[in-house]
Design an enzyme around this catalytic site. Structure first.
Site, PDB file in Angstrom:
ATOM      1  N   TYR A 187      31.828  30.390  84.157  1.00  9.10           N
ATOM      2  CA  TYR A 187      31.633  31.851  84.110  1.00  9.10           C
ATOM      3  C   TYR A 187      30.302  32.241  83.491  1.00  9.10           C
ATOM      4  CZ  TYR A 187      36.636  31.261  84.600  1.00  9.10           C
ATOM      5  OH  TYR A 187      37.872  30.849  85.005  1.00  9.10           O
TER       6      TYR A 187
ATOM      7  N   ASP B 185      54.187  29.197  85.006  1.00  9.42           N
ATOM      8  CA  ASP B 185      52.897  28.541  84.822  1.00  9.42           C
ATOM      9  C   ASP B 185      52.787  28.166  83.348  1.00  9.42           C
ATOM     10  OD1 ASP B 185      50.285  27.834  84.380  1.00  9.42           O
ATOM     11  OD2 ASP B 185      49.407  29.481  85.541  1.00  9.42           O
TER      12      ASP B 185
HETATM   13  C1  LIG Z   1      43.734  27.111  82.582  1.00 10.91           C
HETATM   14  C2  LIG Z   1      44.871  27.674  83.313  1.00 10.91           C
HETATM   15  C3  LIG Z   1      45.004  27.495  84.707  1.00 10.91           C
HETATM   16  C4  LIG Z   1      43.972  26.780  85.538  1.00 10.91           C
HETATM   17  O1  LIG Z   1      43.844  25.420  85.205  1.00 10.91           O
HETATM   18  P1  LIG Z   1      42.497  24.638  85.592  1.00 10.91           P
HETATM   19  O2  LIG Z   1      42.789  23.223  85.185  1.00 10.91           O
HETATM   20  O3  LIG Z   1      41.394  25.274  84.835  1.00 10.91           O
HETATM   21  O4  LIG Z   1      42.329  24.763  87.065  1.00 10.91           O
HETATM   22  C5  LIG Z   1      46.116  28.040  85.321  1.00 10.91           C
HETATM   23  N1  LIG Z   1      47.049  28.720  84.621  1.00 10.91           N
HETATM   24  C6  LIG Z   1      46.964  28.891  83.291  1.00 10.91           C
HETATM   25  C7  LIG Z   1      48.051  29.623  82.568  1.00 10.91           C
HETATM   26  C8  LIG Z   1      45.866  28.393  82.588  1.00 10.91           C
HETATM   27  O5  LIG Z   1      45.762  28.605  81.267  1.00 10.91           O
END
Ligand SMILES: *Cc1c(COP(=O)(O)O)cnc(C)c1O
Length: 431
Positions: A20, A249
Protein backbone atom coordinates in the site's frame (compact mmCIF):
# COMPACT_ATOMS: atom_id res chain seq x y z
CA UNK A 1 24.80 4.76 7.47
CA UNK A 2 27.37 3.04 5.24
CA UNK A 3 27.45 3.98 1.57
CA UNK A 4 26.37 0.55 0.38
CA UNK A 5 23.44 0.48 2.82
CA UNK A 6 22.38 3.90 1.63
CA UNK A 7 22.57 2.67 -1.98
CA UNK A 8 20.57 -0.43 -1.15
CA UNK A 9 17.78 1.66 0.36
CA UNK A 10 17.85 3.97 -2.65
CA UNK A 11 17.58 1.01 -5.00
CA UNK A 12 14.64 -0.28 -2.97
CA UNK A 13 12.89 3.09 -3.22
CA UNK A 14 13.29 3.26 -6.96
CA UNK A 15 12.41 -0.30 -7.90
CA UNK A 16 10.41 -2.14 -5.27
CA UNK A 17 6.81 -1.65 -4.25
CA UNK A 18 6.01 -2.04 -0.57
CA UNK A 19 2.51 -2.77 0.79
CA UNK A 20 0.00 0.00 0.00
CA UNK A 21 2.62 2.56 -0.93
CA UNK A 22 3.40 4.80 -3.83
CA UNK A 23 6.42 4.17 -6.00
CA UNK A 24 6.91 7.83 -6.76
CA UNK A 25 6.50 9.07 -3.21
CA UNK A 26 7.28 6.10 -0.98
CA UNK A 27 7.34 6.16 2.80
CA UNK A 28 10.81 5.55 4.23
CA UNK A 29 11.78 1.92 4.88
CA UNK A 30 14.14 0.59 7.52
CA UNK A 31 16.70 -2.00 6.44
CA UNK A 32 16.54 -5.11 8.64
CA UNK A 33 19.56 -7.28 9.24
CA UNK A 34 18.04 -10.01 11.39
CA UNK A 35 15.35 -10.75 13.92
CA UNK A 36 15.51 -12.83 17.05
CA UNK A 37 12.91 -13.58 19.72
CA UNK A 38 10.84 -10.42 20.03
CA UNK A 39 13.48 -8.12 18.55
CA UNK A 40 14.16 -6.85 15.06
CA UNK A 41 17.73 -5.72 14.42
CA UNK A 42 18.22 -2.96 11.89
CA UNK A 43 21.27 -2.83 9.64
CA UNK A 44 22.07 0.52 11.23
CA UNK A 45 22.46 -1.26 14.57
CA UNK A 46 19.26 -0.46 16.45
CA UNK A 47 17.37 -3.25 18.21
CA UNK A 48 13.60 -2.78 18.09
CA UNK A 49 11.05 -4.54 20.27
CA UNK A 50 8.46 -5.93 17.87
CA UNK A 51 4.90 -4.78 18.49
CA UNK A 52 3.41 -6.11 15.25
CA UNK A 53 4.33 -9.82 15.01
CA UNK A 54 4.91 -8.93 11.35
CA UNK A 55 1.15 -8.42 10.89
CA UNK A 56 -0.30 -11.01 13.32
CA UNK A 57 2.01 -13.76 12.13
CA UNK A 58 5.19 -14.19 14.22
CA UNK A 59 3.41 -15.39 17.35
CA UNK A 60 6.37 -17.42 18.69
CA UNK A 61 8.94 -14.72 17.92
CA UNK A 62 11.64 -14.73 15.26
CA UNK A 63 14.32 -17.36 14.69
CA UNK A 64 12.55 -19.89 16.87
CA UNK A 65 14.74 -22.99 17.35
CA UNK A 66 11.97 -25.55 16.71
CA UNK A 67 10.65 -23.76 13.64
CA UNK A 68 14.17 -23.30 12.27
CA UNK A 69 14.87 -26.98 12.84
CA UNK A 70 11.68 -28.02 11.03
CA UNK A 71 12.56 -25.81 8.07
CA UNK A 72 16.18 -27.01 7.81
CA UNK A 73 15.22 -30.67 8.13
CA UNK A 74 12.58 -30.36 5.42
CA UNK A 75 14.88 -28.43 3.05
CA UNK A 76 17.31 -31.35 3.19
CA UNK A 77 14.55 -33.75 2.08
CA UNK A 78 12.71 -31.67 -0.53
CA UNK A 79 11.60 -28.08 -0.75
CA UNK A 80 8.70 -28.69 -3.05
CA UNK A 81 6.92 -31.22 -5.20
CA UNK A 82 3.66 -30.67 -7.04
CA UNK A 83 0.54 -31.58 -5.03
CA UNK A 84 -1.37 -32.87 -8.04
CA UNK A 85 -1.09 -36.66 -7.85
CA UNK A 86 1.56 -36.54 -5.11
CA UNK A 87 1.36 -36.11 -1.36
CA UNK A 88 3.84 -35.96 1.53
CA UNK A 89 4.23 -36.19 5.26
CA UNK A 90 4.61 -32.43 5.98
CA UNK A 91 1.15 -31.73 4.49
CA UNK A 92 -0.45 -34.76 6.17
CA UNK A 93 1.03 -33.95 9.58
CA UNK A 94 0.14 -30.26 9.34
CA UNK A 95 -3.47 -31.03 8.42
CA UNK A 96 -3.75 -33.63 11.21
CA UNK A 97 -2.72 -31.00 13.74
CA UNK A 98 -5.00 -28.38 12.20
CA UNK A 99 -8.02 -30.69 12.39
CA UNK A 100 -7.11 -31.57 15.95
CA UNK A 101 -7.13 -27.87 16.90
CA UNK A 102 -10.10 -26.72 14.79
CA UNK A 103 -13.63 -27.04 16.13
CA UNK A 104 -15.51 -30.21 15.15
CA UNK A 105 -16.70 -31.12 12.57
CA UNK A 106 -14.34 -29.04 10.39
CA UNK A 107 -12.15 -31.82 9.04
CA UNK A 108 -11.86 -31.28 5.28
CA UNK A 109 -8.95 -29.02 4.41
CA UNK A 110 -7.80 -27.12 1.34
CA UNK A 111 -4.22 -25.86 1.68
CA UNK A 112 -3.86 -22.39 0.14
CA UNK A 113 -0.85 -20.16 -0.44
CA UNK A 114 -1.99 -17.00 1.34
CA UNK A 115 -4.85 -15.63 3.38
CA UNK A 116 -6.45 -13.93 0.39
CA UNK A 117 -6.31 -17.15 -1.60
CA UNK A 118 -7.92 -19.08 1.26
CA UNK A 119 -10.76 -16.53 1.18
CA UNK A 120 -11.11 -16.99 -2.58
CA UNK A 121 -11.27 -20.74 -1.99
CA UNK A 122 -13.84 -20.32 0.80
CA UNK A 123 -16.04 -18.26 -1.51
CA UNK A 124 -15.57 -20.78 -4.31
CA UNK A 125 -16.50 -23.62 -1.94
CA UNK A 126 -19.68 -21.82 -0.93
CA UNK A 127 -20.71 -21.05 -4.52
CA UNK A 128 -19.80 -24.51 -5.72
CA UNK A 129 -21.74 -26.09 -2.85
CA UNK A 130 -24.98 -24.43 -3.93
CA UNK A 131 -24.23 -25.09 -7.60
CA UNK A 132 -23.70 -28.76 -6.78
CA UNK A 133 -27.01 -29.16 -5.01
CA UNK A 134 -28.93 -27.43 -7.78
CA UNK A 135 -29.25 -23.89 -6.41
CA UNK A 136 -26.86 -21.91 -8.61
CA UNK A 137 -28.86 -18.73 -8.04
CA UNK A 138 -27.43 -18.60 -4.50
CA UNK A 139 -24.29 -16.80 -5.59
CA UNK A 140 -24.09 -13.59 -3.59
CA UNK A 141 -22.20 -12.93 -0.37
CA UNK A 142 -23.45 -11.03 2.63
CA UNK A 143 -21.08 -9.35 5.05
CA UNK A 144 -20.77 -6.59 7.63
CA UNK A 145 -19.18 -3.23 7.01
CA UNK A 146 -15.73 -2.53 8.44
CA UNK A 147 -14.35 -5.91 7.40
CA UNK A 148 -11.11 -6.89 5.73
CA UNK A 149 -10.68 -10.19 3.90
CA UNK A 150 -7.70 -9.69 1.62
CA UNK A 151 -6.52 -8.01 -1.56
CA UNK A 152 -7.56 -10.37 -4.35
CA UNK A 153 -10.75 -9.54 -6.23
CA UNK A 154 -13.37 -11.73 -4.59
CA UNK A 155 -11.84 -10.98 -1.19
CA UNK A 156 -11.85 -7.24 -1.97
CA UNK A 157 -15.53 -7.41 -2.91
CA UNK A 158 -16.36 -8.22 0.75
CA UNK A 159 -13.95 -5.71 2.32
CA UNK A 160 -15.48 -2.54 3.73
CA UNK A 161 -16.87 -0.63 0.74
CA UNK A 162 -15.71 2.73 2.11
CA UNK A 163 -12.26 2.18 3.56
CA UNK A 164 -11.62 -0.86 1.36
CA UNK A 165 -10.54 -0.42 -2.23
CA UNK A 166 -14.01 -0.36 -3.74
CA UNK A 167 -13.99 3.14 -5.17
CA UNK A 168 -11.05 2.45 -7.46
CA UNK A 169 -12.15 -0.99 -8.64
CA UNK A 170 -15.90 -0.47 -8.44
CA UNK A 171 -16.57 -1.54 -12.00
CA UNK A 172 -14.52 -4.70 -11.73
CA UNK A 173 -15.83 -5.93 -8.38
CA UNK A 174 -18.67 -8.36 -7.74
CA UNK A 175 -21.60 -6.62 -6.14
CA UNK A 176 -22.10 -8.10 -2.66
CA UNK A 177 -24.54 -7.28 0.12
CA UNK A 178 -23.49 -5.26 3.17
CA UNK A 179 -25.11 -4.50 6.50
CA UNK A 180 -23.93 -2.14 9.23
CA UNK A 181 -21.24 -3.50 11.51
CA UNK A 182 -22.41 -4.92 14.85
CA UNK A 183 -23.48 -2.04 17.09
CA UNK A 184 -22.62 -3.66 20.42
CA UNK A 185 -18.93 -3.81 21.17
CA UNK A 186 -17.15 -6.54 23.07
CA UNK A 187 -17.79 -6.37 26.80
CA UNK A 188 -20.84 -4.09 26.60
CA UNK A 189 -24.44 -4.90 27.42
CA UNK A 190 -26.01 -7.01 24.67
CA UNK A 191 -28.86 -5.45 22.70
CA UNK A 192 -31.20 -8.00 21.11
CA UNK A 193 -32.02 -5.58 18.26
CA UNK A 194 -28.44 -5.70 16.98
CA UNK A 195 -29.22 -8.31 14.37
CA UNK A 196 -32.42 -6.83 12.99
CA UNK A 197 -30.79 -5.48 9.81
CA UNK A 198 -28.94 -8.68 8.95
CA UNK A 199 -32.03 -10.71 9.82
CA UNK A 200 -34.16 -8.63 7.46
CA UNK A 201 -31.59 -8.93 4.69
CA UNK A 202 -31.51 -12.70 5.10
CA UNK A 203 -35.30 -12.89 5.18
CA UNK A 204 -35.62 -10.96 1.94
CA UNK A 205 -32.63 -12.21 -0.01
CA UNK A 206 -31.65 -15.66 1.27
CA UNK A 207 -32.64 -17.20 -2.07
CA UNK A 208 -29.72 -15.30 -3.67
CA UNK A 209 -27.23 -15.54 -0.81
CA UNK A 210 -24.63 -18.32 -0.74
CA UNK A 211 -22.84 -17.35 2.45
CA UNK A 212 -22.27 -14.77 5.13
CA UNK A 213 -18.58 -13.99 5.62
CA UNK A 214 -17.28 -12.31 8.79
CA UNK A 215 -14.17 -11.92 10.87
CA UNK A 216 -15.23 -13.43 14.18
CA UNK A 217 -15.31 -10.91 17.08
CA UNK A 218 -12.31 -8.85 15.91
CA UNK A 219 -12.47 -6.77 12.73
CA UNK A 220 -8.78 -6.36 12.00
CA UNK A 221 -7.30 -4.30 9.18
CA UNK A 222 -10.71 -2.73 8.51
CA UNK A 223 -10.55 -0.74 11.76
CA UNK A 224 -9.46 -2.91 14.74
CA UNK A 225 -12.91 -3.12 16.29
CA UNK A 226 -14.15 -5.80 18.69
CA UNK A 227 -17.82 -6.77 18.64
CA UNK A 228 -20.07 -8.75 20.98
CA UNK A 229 -19.79 -12.55 20.58
CA UNK A 230 -23.56 -12.84 20.96
CA UNK A 231 -23.79 -11.32 17.47
CA UNK A 232 -21.88 -14.30 16.16
CA UNK A 233 -23.93 -16.91 17.95
CA UNK A 234 -27.20 -15.40 16.74
CA UNK A 235 -25.78 -15.01 13.25
CA UNK A 236 -25.02 -18.74 13.29
CA UNK A 237 -28.69 -19.42 14.12
CA UNK A 238 -29.91 -17.08 11.39
CA UNK A 239 -27.67 -18.76 8.81
CA UNK A 240 -29.15 -22.13 9.76
CA UNK A 241 -32.68 -20.78 9.71
CA UNK A 242 -32.32 -19.26 6.24
CA UNK A 243 -30.13 -21.92 4.63
CA UNK A 244 -27.01 -19.79 4.18
CA UNK A 245 -23.44 -20.94 4.86
CA UNK A 246 -21.33 -19.13 7.44
CA UNK A 247 -17.71 -18.39 6.56
CA UNK A 248 -15.44 -17.37 9.46
CA UNK A 249 -12.29 -15.56 8.38
CA UNK A 250 -9.96 -16.47 11.27
CA UNK A 251 -6.83 -15.36 9.41
CA UNK A 252 -6.03 -12.65 11.98
CA UNK A 253 -7.92 -14.04 14.99
CA UNK A 254 -6.81 -17.68 14.82
CA UNK A 255 -4.33 -19.44 17.09
CA UNK A 256 -4.89 -17.66 20.37
CA UNK A 257 -4.55 -13.98 19.46
CA UNK A 258 -7.90 -12.94 20.99
CA UNK A 259 -7.48 -15.02 24.15
CA UNK A 260 -9.37 -18.01 22.73
CA UNK A 261 -7.91 -20.49 20.28
CA UNK A 262 -10.24 -19.15 17.56
CA UNK A 263 -12.40 -16.03 17.48
CA UNK A 264 -15.49 -18.24 17.06
CA UNK A 265 -14.76 -19.85 20.44
CA UNK A 266 -15.88 -16.62 22.17
CA UNK A 267 -19.37 -17.48 20.91
CA UNK A 268 -19.02 -21.25 21.04
CA UNK A 269 -20.06 -21.59 17.41
CA UNK A 270 -18.70 -23.56 14.47
CA UNK A 271 -18.75 -22.00 11.00
CA UNK A 272 -19.36 -24.05 7.85
CA UNK A 273 -16.14 -22.80 6.31
CA UNK A 274 -13.14 -21.37 8.15
CA UNK A 275 -10.03 -19.62 6.82
CA UNK A 276 -6.73 -19.60 8.69
CA UNK A 277 -3.44 -18.02 7.65
CA UNK A 278 -1.03 -15.43 9.05
CA UNK A 279 0.15 -17.19 12.27
CA UNK A 280 -0.27 -20.65 10.71
CA UNK A 281 3.48 -20.88 9.99
CA UNK A 282 4.42 -18.83 13.05
CA UNK A 283 5.18 -16.02 10.61
CA UNK A 284 7.89 -17.89 8.71
CA UNK A 285 6.35 -17.99 5.25
CA UNK A 286 3.11 -17.68 3.42
CA UNK A 287 0.57 -20.46 3.96
CA UNK A 288 -3.14 -20.60 4.68
CA UNK A 289 -5.93 -23.13 4.75
CA UNK A 290 -9.67 -23.33 4.19
CA UNK A 291 -11.49 -25.85 6.35
CA UNK A 292 -15.00 -27.14 5.96
CA UNK A 293 -17.15 -30.05 7.12
CA UNK A 294 -18.24 -33.25 5.41
CA UNK A 295 -21.58 -31.92 4.25
CA UNK A 296 -20.06 -29.16 2.11
CA UNK A 297 -17.16 -31.31 0.91
CA UNK A 298 -19.41 -34.21 -0.05
CA UNK A 299 -21.99 -32.05 -1.81
CA UNK A 300 -19.24 -30.53 -3.94
CA UNK A 301 -17.68 -33.94 -4.47
CA UNK A 302 -20.85 -35.64 -5.60
CA UNK A 303 -22.56 -32.72 -7.24
CA UNK A 304 -23.11 -31.33 -10.66
CA UNK A 305 -19.93 -29.86 -12.06
CA UNK A 306 -17.84 -33.01 -11.96
CA UNK A 307 -17.13 -33.17 -8.25
CA UNK A 308 -13.74 -31.43 -8.26
CA UNK A 309 -13.21 -28.27 -6.23
CA UNK A 310 -11.95 -25.96 -8.94
CA UNK A 311 -8.77 -24.58 -7.44
CA UNK A 312 -5.16 -25.79 -7.41
CA UNK A 313 -2.25 -23.41 -6.95
CA UNK A 314 1.18 -24.38 -8.29
CA UNK A 315 2.75 -24.31 -4.84
CA UNK A 316 -0.19 -25.96 -3.07
CA UNK A 317 0.88 -27.84 0.04
CA UNK A 318 4.45 -26.57 -0.15
CA UNK A 319 6.44 -28.95 2.08
CA UNK A 320 8.67 -26.26 3.61
CA UNK A 321 5.67 -24.17 4.62
CA UNK A 322 3.75 -27.22 5.86
CA UNK A 323 6.73 -28.44 7.93
CA UNK A 324 7.10 -25.05 9.64
CA UNK A 325 3.33 -24.80 10.14
CA UNK A 326 3.33 -28.22 11.73
CA UNK A 327 6.04 -27.15 14.17
CA UNK A 328 4.13 -23.95 14.94
CA UNK A 329 0.88 -25.83 15.50
CA UNK A 330 2.75 -28.24 17.80
CA UNK A 331 3.74 -25.23 19.94
CA UNK A 332 0.11 -24.10 19.98
CA UNK A 333 -0.96 -27.60 21.02
CA UNK A 334 1.50 -27.45 23.92
CA UNK A 335 -0.62 -24.55 25.13
CA UNK A 336 1.81 -21.98 26.55
CA UNK A 337 -0.21 -19.29 24.73
CA UNK A 338 -2.99 -19.92 27.25
CA UNK A 339 -0.92 -18.30 29.99
CA UNK A 340 1.01 -15.84 27.79
CA UNK A 341 -1.97 -14.19 26.10
CA UNK A 342 -3.94 -13.41 29.32
CA UNK A 343 -0.75 -11.97 30.83
CA UNK A 344 -0.29 -9.69 27.84
CA UNK A 345 -3.97 -8.73 28.03
CA UNK A 346 -3.68 -7.82 31.70
CA UNK A 347 -0.60 -5.70 31.11
CA UNK A 348 -2.13 -3.96 28.08
CA UNK A 349 -5.19 -3.14 30.18
CA UNK A 350 -3.02 -1.68 32.95
CA UNK A 351 -0.69 0.29 30.71
CA UNK A 352 -2.84 1.38 27.76
CA UNK A 353 -6.29 1.94 29.29
CA UNK A 354 -5.20 5.06 31.27
CA UNK A 355 -4.38 6.75 27.95
CA UNK A 356 -8.13 6.96 27.30
CA UNK A 357 -8.12 10.05 29.56
CA UNK A 358 -5.99 11.98 27.09
CA UNK A 359 -7.80 14.47 24.85
CA UNK A 360 -5.78 13.05 21.93
CA UNK A 361 -7.36 9.63 22.40
CA UNK A 362 -10.82 8.57 21.28
CA UNK A 363 -10.83 5.11 22.77
CA UNK A 364 -8.55 2.35 24.03
CA UNK A 365 -9.46 -1.25 23.24
CA UNK A 366 -7.80 -4.39 24.51
CA UNK A 367 -8.67 -8.01 23.75
CA UNK A 368 -6.29 -10.91 24.23
CA UNK A 369 -2.87 -9.95 22.90
CA UNK A 370 -4.24 -6.99 20.91
CA UNK A 371 -4.02 -3.40 22.13
CA UNK A 372 -5.56 -0.53 20.18
CA UNK A 373 -5.30 3.17 20.90
CA UNK A 374 -7.69 5.00 18.62
CA UNK A 375 -6.57 8.62 18.35
CA UNK A 376 -8.68 11.62 17.46
CA UNK A 377 -6.30 12.62 14.65
CA UNK A 378 -4.56 10.56 11.97
CA UNK A 379 -0.92 9.72 12.56
CA UNK A 380 1.92 11.03 10.41
CA UNK A 381 3.31 7.58 9.71
CA UNK A 382 6.83 8.55 8.60
CA UNK A 383 7.41 10.89 11.54
CA UNK A 384 5.89 8.55 14.07
CA UNK A 385 7.84 5.60 12.77
CA UNK A 386 11.09 7.55 13.12
CA UNK A 387 10.16 8.47 16.69
CA UNK A 388 9.39 4.86 17.54
CA UNK A 389 12.67 3.63 16.07
CA UNK A 390 14.43 6.18 18.27
CA UNK A 391 12.52 4.75 21.24
CA UNK A 392 13.57 1.21 20.29
CA UNK A 393 10.22 -0.19 19.21
CA UNK A 394 8.59 -1.38 16.01
CA UNK A 395 4.98 -0.17 15.84
CA UNK A 396 3.31 0.72 12.56
CA UNK A 397 0.21 2.85 12.94
CA UNK A 398 -2.38 3.40 10.25
CA UNK A 399 -4.88 6.24 10.05
CA UNK A 400 -5.98 7.11 13.58
CA UNK A 401 -5.04 3.69 14.89
CA UNK A 402 -2.00 3.01 17.02
CA UNK A 403 -2.10 -0.69 17.74
CA UNK A 404 0.07 -3.56 18.87
CA UNK A 405 -0.19 -7.33 18.71
CA UNK A 406 3.18 -8.57 19.94
CA UNK A 407 4.60 -12.10 19.77
CA UNK A 408 3.17 -14.20 22.63
CA UNK A 409 6.66 -14.75 24.08
CA UNK A 410 7.23 -11.02 24.73
CA UNK A 411 8.62 -10.28 28.20
CA UNK A 412 6.85 -7.93 30.55
CA UNK A 413 9.76 -5.44 30.25
CA UNK A 414 9.63 -5.53 26.44
CA UNK A 415 5.88 -5.00 26.48
CA UNK A 416 6.35 -2.03 28.81
CA UNK A 417 8.73 -0.57 26.23
CA UNK A 418 5.97 -0.80 23.60
CA UNK A 419 3.26 0.75 25.76
CA UNK A 420 5.64 3.45 27.01
CA UNK A 421 6.40 4.43 23.42
CA UNK A 422 2.68 4.76 22.69
CA UNK A 423 2.23 6.77 25.89
CA UNK A 424 5.08 9.00 24.86
CA UNK A 425 3.46 9.62 21.49
CA UNK A 426 0.08 10.35 23.06
CA UNK A 427 1.41 12.72 25.73
CA UNK A 428 4.00 14.59 23.68
CA UNK A 429 3.26 14.40 19.96
CA UNK A 430 -0.50 14.01 19.77
CA UNK A 431 -1.40 16.54 22.44
C1 LIG B 1 -4.45 -10.49 6.43
C2 LIG B 1 -5.84 -10.95 6.28
C3 LIG B 1 -6.28 -11.53 5.07
C4 LIG B 1 -5.40 -11.66 3.86
O1 LIG B 1 -4.30 -12.52 4.07
P1 LIG B 1 -3.01 -12.39 3.12
O2 LIG B 1 -2.13 -13.52 3.57
O3 LIG B 1 -2.44 -11.04 3.34
O4 LIG B 1 -3.48 -12.58 1.72
C5 LIG B 1 -7.59 -11.96 5.01
N1 LIG B 1 -8.43 -11.83 6.06
C6 LIG B 1 -8.03 -11.30 7.23
C7 LIG B 1 -9.00 -11.22 8.37
C8 LIG B 1 -6.73 -10.82 7.38
O5 LIG B 1 -6.35 -10.25 8.53
Amino acid sequence: MSKSLHQAIQFDQQHIWHPYTSMTDPLPCYHVESAHGCEIKLSTGEHLVDGMSSWWAAIHGYNHPQLNEALHAQADKMSHVMFGGLTHQPAIEMVERLIDLAPEPLDRVFIADSGSVSVEVAIKMALQYWFSIGKPQKNQLLTIRGGYHGDTFAAMSVCDPVNGMHHMFRHALCNQRFVERPAVVFGEQWDPNSLSEIQQTLEQHHADIAAVIVEPVVQGAGGMRFYHPEYLSQLRQLCDEFGVLLIADEIATGFGRTGKLFGCDHAGIVPDIMCVGKALTGGYMTLAATLTHRKVAEAIGQGEGGGALMHGPTFMGNPLACAVASASLALIQQGEWQTQVPQIEKQLNEQLKPLANSPAVNEVRVLGAIGVVELTQPVDVARTQALFVELGVWIRPFGRLMYIMPPYCISSAQLTQLTAAISHYVTTVAN
